[in-house]
Design a protein around this motif. Structure first.
Motif, short mmCIF file in Angstrom:
data_model
loop_
_atom_site.label_atom_id
_atom_site.label_comp_id
_atom_site.label_asym_id
_atom_site.label_seq_id
_atom_site.Cartn_x
_atom_site.Cartn_y
_atom_site.Cartn_z
N THR A 157 -57.17 63.80 -25.48
CA THR A 157 -58.51 63.38 -25.85
C THR A 157 -58.96 64.19 -27.00
O THR A 157 -59.71 63.70 -28.17
N GLY A 158 -58.47 65.34 -27.16
CA GLY A 158 -58.97 66.39 -28.30
C GLY A 158 -58.32 65.96 -29.59
O GLY A 158 -58.80 65.89 -30.48
N LEU A 159 -56.88 65.50 -29.50
CA LEU A 159 -56.41 64.93 -30.65
C LEU A 159 -57.05 63.65 -31.35
O LEU A 159 -57.24 63.49 -32.47
N MET A 160 -57.42 62.78 -30.35
CA MET A 160 -58.05 61.65 -30.68
C MET A 160 -59.45 61.83 -31.26
O MET A 160 -60.05 61.39 -32.16
N THR A 161 -60.07 62.87 -30.61
CA THR A 161 -61.48 63.34 -31.31
C THR A 161 -61.25 63.71 -32.56
O THR A 161 -62.11 63.37 -33.63
N GLY A 162 -60.22 64.63 -33.15
CA GLY A 162 -59.99 65.00 -34.23
C GLY A 162 -59.77 63.97 -35.29
O GLY A 162 -60.09 63.82 -36.33
N LEU A 163 -58.91 62.96 -34.87
CA LEU A 163 -58.62 61.77 -35.79
C LEU A 163 -59.88 61.16 -36.26
O LEU A 163 -60.28 60.79 -37.30
N PHE A 164 -60.82 60.77 -35.06
CA PHE A 164 -61.98 60.08 -35.25
C PHE A 164 -63.08 61.06 -36.19
O PHE A 164 -63.66 60.30 -37.16
N PHE A 165 -62.90 62.11 -35.88
CA PHE A 165 -63.98 62.93 -36.72
C PHE A 165 -63.49 62.98 -38.13
O PHE A 165 -64.18 62.99 -38.86
N ASN A 201 -67.22 54.30 -35.13
CA ASN A 201 -66.16 55.29 -35.21
C ASN A 201 -66.99 56.69 -34.80
O ASN A 201 -66.37 57.32 -34.25
N HIS A 202 -68.15 56.83 -35.28
CA HIS A 202 -68.91 58.04 -34.83
C HIS A 202 -68.97 57.93 -33.27
O HIS A 202 -68.64 59.05 -32.53
N LEU A 203 -69.36 56.84 -32.81
CA LEU A 203 -69.47 56.69 -31.21
C LEU A 203 -68.12 56.80 -30.50
O LEU A 203 -68.03 57.90 -29.59
N ARG A 204 -66.81 56.44 -31.12
CA ARG A 204 -65.70 56.96 -30.53
C ARG A 204 -65.45 58.30 -30.63
O ARG A 204 -64.91 58.82 -29.47
N GLY A 205 -65.66 59.04 -31.83
CA GLY A 205 -65.43 60.45 -31.72
C GLY A 205 -66.35 61.21 -30.74
O GLY A 205 -65.81 62.10 -29.97
N LEU A 206 -67.80 60.71 -30.51
CA LEU A 206 -68.51 61.31 -29.71
C LEU A 206 -68.05 61.25 -28.17
O LEU A 206 -68.04 62.14 -27.57
N ALA A 207 -67.43 60.03 -28.01
CA ALA A 207 -67.02 59.70 -26.65
C ALA A 207 -65.64 60.64 -26.26
O ALA A 207 -65.52 60.99 -25.09
N CYS A 208 -64.95 60.68 -27.28
CA CYS A 208 -63.72 61.39 -27.11
C CYS A 208 -63.96 62.78 -26.86
O CYS A 208 -63.22 63.53 -25.93
N LEU A 209 -64.86 63.33 -27.60
CA LEU A 209 -65.52 64.81 -27.62
C LEU A 209 -65.80 64.94 -25.97
O LEU A 209 -65.52 66.16 -25.33
N ALA A 210 -66.85 64.23 -25.74
CA ALA A 210 -67.37 64.20 -24.34
C ALA A 210 -66.32 64.17 -23.22
O ALA A 210 -66.48 64.90 -22.17
N SER A 211 -65.45 63.16 -23.45
CA SER A 211 -64.18 63.07 -22.53
C SER A 211 -63.59 64.49 -22.37
O SER A 211 -63.17 64.87 -21.42
N THR A 212 -63.07 64.91 -23.49
CA THR A 212 -62.23 66.30 -23.65
C THR A 212 -63.15 67.52 -22.82
O THR A 212 -62.39 68.11 -22.00
N VAL A 213 -64.37 67.41 -23.10
CA VAL A 213 -65.07 68.38 -22.47
C VAL A 213 -65.35 68.32 -20.97
O VAL A 213 -64.97 69.25 -20.10
#
Length: 134
Positions: A12-20, A116-128
């Protein structure tokens, strides 16, 4: 923390980085191009991202997060499943398909980036959440 959770959190962190990266660099860079060129570049990106490594991480993360939902980390798992996987399939992929058929670049750019911003935030929240055990 178990191995599955550690791998899920990493993925999920990798996906956060991609979306970011798309939110802060790729899409703003494409927005600076003339519409015809921005649209053409996005076509190439959409074609190239469908590769085995991306699909392994994107789909594998969905599977791992599904496991996490049933093993006590439902918040982290659901954040990825709903906020990244489902959103991608329901919003971003149809927008990409529409871009292939029509010349809707300015609207596409705004709408796709917003989601995409929302996807990135969701991935970050998922990782945490996964790392904290939720």
């Amino acid at each position: 923390m178990g191995t599955t959770t550690l791998i899920a959190a990493t993925a999920t962190g990798l996906m956060t980085g991609l979306f970011f990266a798309f939110s802060v660099a790729v899409m703003p860079g494409l927005a600076d191009l003339p519409p015809k060129h921005g649209r053409a570049a996005m076509h190439r990106i959409n074609a190239r991202i469908q590769n085995p490594l991306f699909l392994l991480v994107f789909l594998g993360t969905a599977v791992l997060c599904g496991v996490e939902v049933f093993t006590g980390r439902a918040v982290g798992g659901l954040l990825y499943l709903a906020g990244a996987f489902v959103l991608t399939m329901v919003v971003n992929v149809p927008l990409n398909n529409r871009l292939e058929r029509t010349d809707c670049w300015p609207e596409y750019l705004r709408t796709w980036t917003r989601w995409n911003h929302l996807r990135g935030l969701a991935c970050l929240a998922s990782t945490v959440s996964l790392l904290l055990g939720f």
